[in-house]
Design a protein around this motif. Structure first.
Motif, PDB file in Angstrom:
ATOM      1  N   GLY A 321       0.838  -1.187   0.000  1.00  0.00           N
ATOM      2  CA  GLY A 321       0.000   0.000   0.000  1.00  0.00           C
ATOM      3  C   GLY A 321       0.876   1.241   0.000  1.00  0.00           C
ATOM      4  N   TYR A 322       0.391   2.295  -0.595  1.00  0.00           N
ATOM      5  CA  TYR A 322       1.161   3.535  -0.712  1.00  0.00           C
ATOM      6  C   TYR A 322       0.322   4.714  -0.220  1.00  0.00           C
ATOM      7  N   SER A 323       0.977   5.676   0.385  1.00  0.00           N
ATOM      8  CA  SER A 323       0.303   6.937   0.714  1.00  0.00           C
ATOM      9  C   SER A 323       1.362   8.010   0.921  1.00  0.00           C
ATOM     10  N   VAL A 324       0.909   9.258   0.970  1.00  0.00           N
ATOM     11  CA  VAL A 324       1.794  10.334   1.404  1.00  0.00           C
ATOM     12  C   VAL A 324       2.196  10.048   2.844  1.00  0.00           C
ATOM     13  N   ILE A 325       3.231  10.724   3.315  1.00  0.00           N
ATOM     14  CA  ILE A 325       3.549  10.621   4.737  1.00  0.00           C
ATOM     15  C   ILE A 325       2.317  11.079   5.519  1.00  0.00           C
ATOM     16  N   PRO A 326       1.800  10.261   6.436  1.00  0.00           N
ATOM     17  CA  PRO A 326       0.582  10.653   7.160  1.00  0.00           C
ATOM     18  C   PRO A 326       0.721  12.033   7.806  1.00  0.00           C
ATOM     19  N   VAL A 327      -0.297  12.825   7.669  1.00  0.00           N
ATOM     20  CA  VAL A 327      -0.243  14.260   7.971  1.00  0.00           C
ATOM     21  C   VAL A 327       0.008  14.526   9.448  1.00  0.00           C
ATOM     22  N   ASP A 328       0.810  15.567   9.702  1.00  0.00           N
ATOM     23  CA  ASP A 328       1.133  15.980  11.069  1.00  0.00           C
ATOM     24  C   ASP A 328       1.268  17.494  11.138  1.00  0.00           C
ATOM     25  N   ASN A 329       0.288  18.227  10.612  1.00  0.00           N
ATOM     26  CA  ASN A 329       0.328  19.687  10.693  1.00  0.00           C
ATOM     27  C   ASN A 329      -1.086  20.233  10.774  1.00  0.00           C
ATOM     28  N   GLU A 330      -1.197  21.465  11.218  1.00  0.00           N
ATOM     29  CA  GLU A 330      -2.504  22.068  11.449  1.00  0.00           C
ATOM     30  C   GLU A 330      -3.318  22.226  10.176  1.00  0.00           C
ATOM     31  N   GLN A 331      -2.656  22.370   9.039  1.00  0.00           N
ATOM     32  CA  GLN A 331      -3.373  22.576   7.787  1.00  0.00           C
ATOM     33  C   GLN A 331      -4.004  21.297   7.263  1.00  0.00           C
ATOM     34  N   GLY A 332      -3.573  20.151   7.760  1.00  0.00           N
ATOM     35  CA  GLY A 332      -4.126  18.879   7.306  1.00  0.00           C
ATOM     36  C   GLY A 332      -3.738  18.516   5.889  1.00  0.00           C
ATOM     37  N   GLU A 333      -2.607  19.069   5.412  1.00  0.00           N
ATOM     38  CA  GLU A 333      -2.134  18.804   4.059  1.00  0.00           C
ATOM     39  C   GLU A 333      -0.812  18.037   4.110  1.00  0.00           C
ATOM     40  N   PRO A 334      -0.573  17.165   3.133  1.00  0.00           N
ATOM     41  CA  PRO A 334       0.703  16.441   3.133  1.00  0.00           C
ATOM     42  C   PRO A 334       1.850  17.333   2.684  1.00  0.00           C
ATOM     43  N   TYR A 335       2.935  17.275   3.417  1.00  0.00           N
ATOM     44  CA  TYR A 335       4.172  17.956   3.041  1.00  0.00           C
ATOM     45  C   TYR A 335       5.305  16.945   3.124  1.00  0.00           C
ATOM     46  N   THR A 336       6.283  17.105   2.258  1.00  0.00           N
ATOM     47  CA  THR A 336       7.401  16.175   2.255  1.00  0.00           C
ATOM     48  C   THR A 336       8.604  16.867   1.619  1.00  0.00           C
ATOM     49  N   ALA A 337       9.643  16.086   1.296  1.00  0.00           N
ATOM     50  CA  ALA A 337      10.849  16.617   0.658  1.00  0.00           C
ATOM     51  C   ALA A 337      11.181  15.754  -0.549  1.00  0.00           C
ATOM     52  N   HIS A 338      12.188  16.172  -1.295  1.00  0.00           N
ATOM     53  CA  HIS A 338      12.590  15.404  -2.469  1.00  0.00           C
ATOM     54  C   HIS A 338      14.069  15.602  -2.752  1.00  0.00           C
ATOM     55  N   TRP A 339      14.605  14.709  -3.566  1.00  0.00           N
ATOM     56  CA  TRP A 339      15.975  14.772  -4.101  1.00  0.00           C
ATOM     57  C   TRP A 339      15.863  14.632  -5.609  1.00  0.00           C
ATOM     58  N   GLN A 340      16.742  15.320  -6.363  1.00  0.00           N
ATOM     59  CA  GLN A 340      16.571  15.350  -7.815  1.00  0.00           C
ATOM     60  C   GLN A 340      17.891  15.189  -8.570  1.00  0.00           C
ATOM     61  N   TRP A 341      17.773  14.594  -9.732  1.00  0.00           N
ATOM     62  CA  TRP A 341      18.764  14.711 -10.786  1.00  0.00           C
ATOM     63  C   TRP A 341      18.256  15.773 -11.763  1.00  0.00           C
ATOM     64  N   GLY A 342      19.185  16.462 -12.408  1.00  0.00           N
ATOM     65  CA  GLY A 342      18.792  17.434 -13.407  1.00  0.00           C
ATOM     66  C   GLY A 342      19.805  17.496 -14.539  1.00  0.00           C
ATOM     67  N   TYR A 343      19.529  18.360 -15.480  1.00  0.00           N
ATOM     68  CA  TYR A 343      20.458  18.657 -16.563  1.00  0.00           C
ATOM     69  C   TYR A 343      21.081  20.020 -16.305  1.00  0.00           C
ATOM     70  N   GLY A 344      22.401  20.119 -16.473  1.00  0.00           N
ATOM     71  CA  GLY A 344      23.085  21.392 -16.312  1.00  0.00           C
ATOM     72  C   GLY A 344      24.044  21.663 -17.460  1.00  0.00           C
ATOM     73  N   ILE A 345      24.509  22.900 -17.541  1.00  0.00           N
ATOM     74  CA  ILE A 345      25.479  23.322 -18.557  1.00  0.00           C
ATOM     75  C   ILE A 345      26.696  23.904 -17.838  1.00  0.00           C
ATOM     76  N   PRO A 346      27.899  23.466 -18.153  1.00  0.00           N
ATOM     77  CA  PRO A 346      29.090  24.054 -17.546  1.00  0.00           C
ATOM     78  C   PRO A 346      29.237  25.536 -17.900  1.00  0.00           C
ATOM     79  N   GLN A 347      29.805  26.286 -16.997  1.00  0.00           N
ATOM     80  CA  GLN A 347      29.986  27.715 -17.229  1.00  0.00           C
ATOM     81  C   GLN A 347      30.810  27.967 -18.489  1.00  0.00           C
ATOM     82  N   ASN A 348      31.811  27.131 -18.740  1.00  0.00           N
ATOM     83  CA  ASN A 348      32.706  27.338 -19.881  1.00  0.00           C
ATOM     84  C   ASN A 348      32.408  26.361 -21.017  1.00  0.00           C
ATOM     85  N   ALA A 349      31.147  25.982 -21.171  1.00  0.00           N
ATOM     86  CA  ALA A 349      30.771  25.106 -22.278  1.00  0.00           C
ATOM     87  C   ALA A 349      31.054  25.790 -23.610  1.00  0.00           C
ATOM     88  N   ALA A 350      31.484  25.002 -24.586  1.00  0.00           N
ATOM     89  CA  ALA A 350      31.789  25.564 -25.897  1.00  0.00           C
ATOM     90  C   ALA A 350      30.536  25.986 -26.642  1.00  0.00           C
TER      91      ALA A 350
END
Length: 455
Positions: A321-350
């Motif tokens: 079974g899956y769910s958001v992290i069970p809520v623990d705040n006054e707003q009753g909304e799910p909050y969480t964090a994340h980690w990402q991969w992305g695409y970047g360009i070097p400062q001195n790219a040709a």
């Protein structure tokens, strides 16, 4: 193993569990006012680790070259070589980087590269209608995802990367144990989750752990821990560079904030419902323990799901079974964090402009579903509403991640030496796990943060 390298291996290993799928790619829709072939005849060198996103790039590469006229030299290597090669290539020789686009770990690695002047701002490209297609729609990515790509450049916050893949922190449940010990009822709040986890451990006489988490003393736990704390704090200011741990200035730590302390205490309470050796568990140990059926609940990276659901490899496939992290705040909304991969360009790219067309093409809405099906972490909100994408994963997983995305915030703190502070946060959890009063543990960390900042 340092935290940067272990984080890289962790996130790459998760994605490698996703099975290869039959996918189809399409060229982004032609726009009368935008020309994909405006830089025809140029070339770009792209450096990436072996990774499911890289598989997606390979699959669409021929179409990219046809549509743009840009030749691509794709350089790939094993994951354990990538970081060293990336750093060397960024600095290059003779004033130029050895690459035009690279796979960017959007954490302290990217921030350190930015502070060293190695990462190219993308803002001028994004703002230029000649270089960015009108249907590119960055707003389709959650604001929290984009926040971690922005750095302060001469007083302006500018994009320095584009998300390619993410993990967010959600709840996994072994439904066999939930049915046996909880009558099939999933906990709806953090308080209910903690109570349920302790009940399962007690009622099973310890044969089943109520929960399992990463419990070692390491700064690499900070991503998951930030998910817990965000869930307890709710919609507070997490502006860069301070994130949630400082109140708008480095001289204003808030480790004694009641909501932050409660989030850390929640983590410790779930550890108490875990196996006796939980303090020796890193992510491979915790995830394998859950996959073997040893625990009822597990909170960690969403990208564990494909591996857990592999029918020929996982004992718990089909019973999660899956769910958001069970809520623990006054707003009753799910909050969480994340980690990402992305695409970047070097400062001195040709060829940075051609590099931007490559990034834009690979992260365009028209290709997001097909590439995302290879890794399960598509960063566009619209992708998770795409029936083709959703059909590739369990519906419960799709629903949980889609619900977590809008209020997910980056775990990144833009400060050199942050790992020392992250480890001090982990020590608060370790202290509470050992029996310390949460408020006292938080106050001690607050005092230490002030001393560390002064030094």
């Amino acid at each position: 193993m340092n935290s940067k390298r272990s984080n890289f291996l962790f996130h790459t290993t998760l994605l490698s569990a996703v099975s290869a799928l039959a996918v189809g790619f399409s060229a982004p829709d032609a726009q009368a006012e935008f020309s994909w072939d405006q830089l025809s005849g140029q070339s770009v060198t792209v450096m990436m680790p072996e990774h499911p996103v890289t598989d997606g790039v390979r699959a669409v590469l021929d179409q990219f070259e046809t549509d743009t006229g840009i030749a691509v030299n794709l350089q790939t290597m094993a994951e354990d070589l990538y970081f060293d090669r990336m750093e060397v290539a960024l600095r290059g020789s003779g004033g130029n980087s050895q690459m035009d686009v690279y796979f960017l770990p959007m954490d302290s690695t990217a921030y350190t590269q930015h502070t060293n002047g190695l990462v190219h701002s993308l803002q001028a490209f994004i703002d230029n209608p000649d270089l960015t297609a009108p249907d590119y729609n960055l707003a389709d990515m959650p604001a929290g995802f984009l926040d971690s790509t922005k750095y302060n450049l001469e007083g302006n916050w500018e994009y320095h990367g584009i998300p390619a893949s993410f993990e967010t922190y959600i709840l996994f449940a072994n439904m066999d144990h939930v049915n046996t010990y909880l009558g099939g009822k999933m906990p709806a709040s953090m308080e209910e989750l903690i109570t349920a986890a302790h009940k399962i451990k007690e009622d099973s006489n310890g044969a089943v752990a109520g929960a399992v988490l990463r419990g070692i003393r390491s700064d690499t736990l900070i991503d998951t821990i930030t998910g817990f704390v965000n869930n307890s704090v709710g919609p507070a200011d997490r502006s860069a560079p301070y994130n949630i741990w400082f109140a708008g200035g480095w001289d204003k730590p808030q480790m004694d904030h009641p909501d932050i302390v409660r989030g850390l205490a929640n983590y410790a309470e779930l550890m108490k419902a875990g196996p006796v050796n939980i303090q020796a568990m890193d992510w491979p140990d915790a995830s394998q323990f859950f996959q073997a059926g040893g625990a009822a609940f597990f909170i960690d990276a969403s990208l564990f799901a494909p591996g857990f659901e592999a029918p020929d490899e996982s004992p718990i496939a089909g019973q999660i079974g899956y769910s958001v992290i069970p809520v623990d705040n006054e707003q009753g909304e799910p909050y969480t964090a994340h980690w990402q991969w992305g695409y970047g360009i070097p400062q001195n790219a040709a060829n940075p402009e051609a590099g931007w067309l490559f990034i834009q093409y690979m992260s365009h809405p028209d290709n997001a579903t097909a590439i995302g099906k290879l890794h399960g972490g598509a960063p566009r909100l619209s992708t998770w509403n795409d029936a083709d994408y959703a059909s590739s994963f369990p519906q419960g997983y799709v629903d949980a991640v889609a619900a977590a995305m809008p209020n997910s915030q980056t775990s990144v703190v833009q400060r050199a030496g942050w790992s020392e502070f992250a480890l001090r946060i982990v020590d608060v959890i370790q202290a509470i796990y050992g029996g310390a009063d949460p408020a006292t543990a938080g106050a001690a960390a607050q005092a230490d943060f002030k001393t560390m900042m002064a030094n």
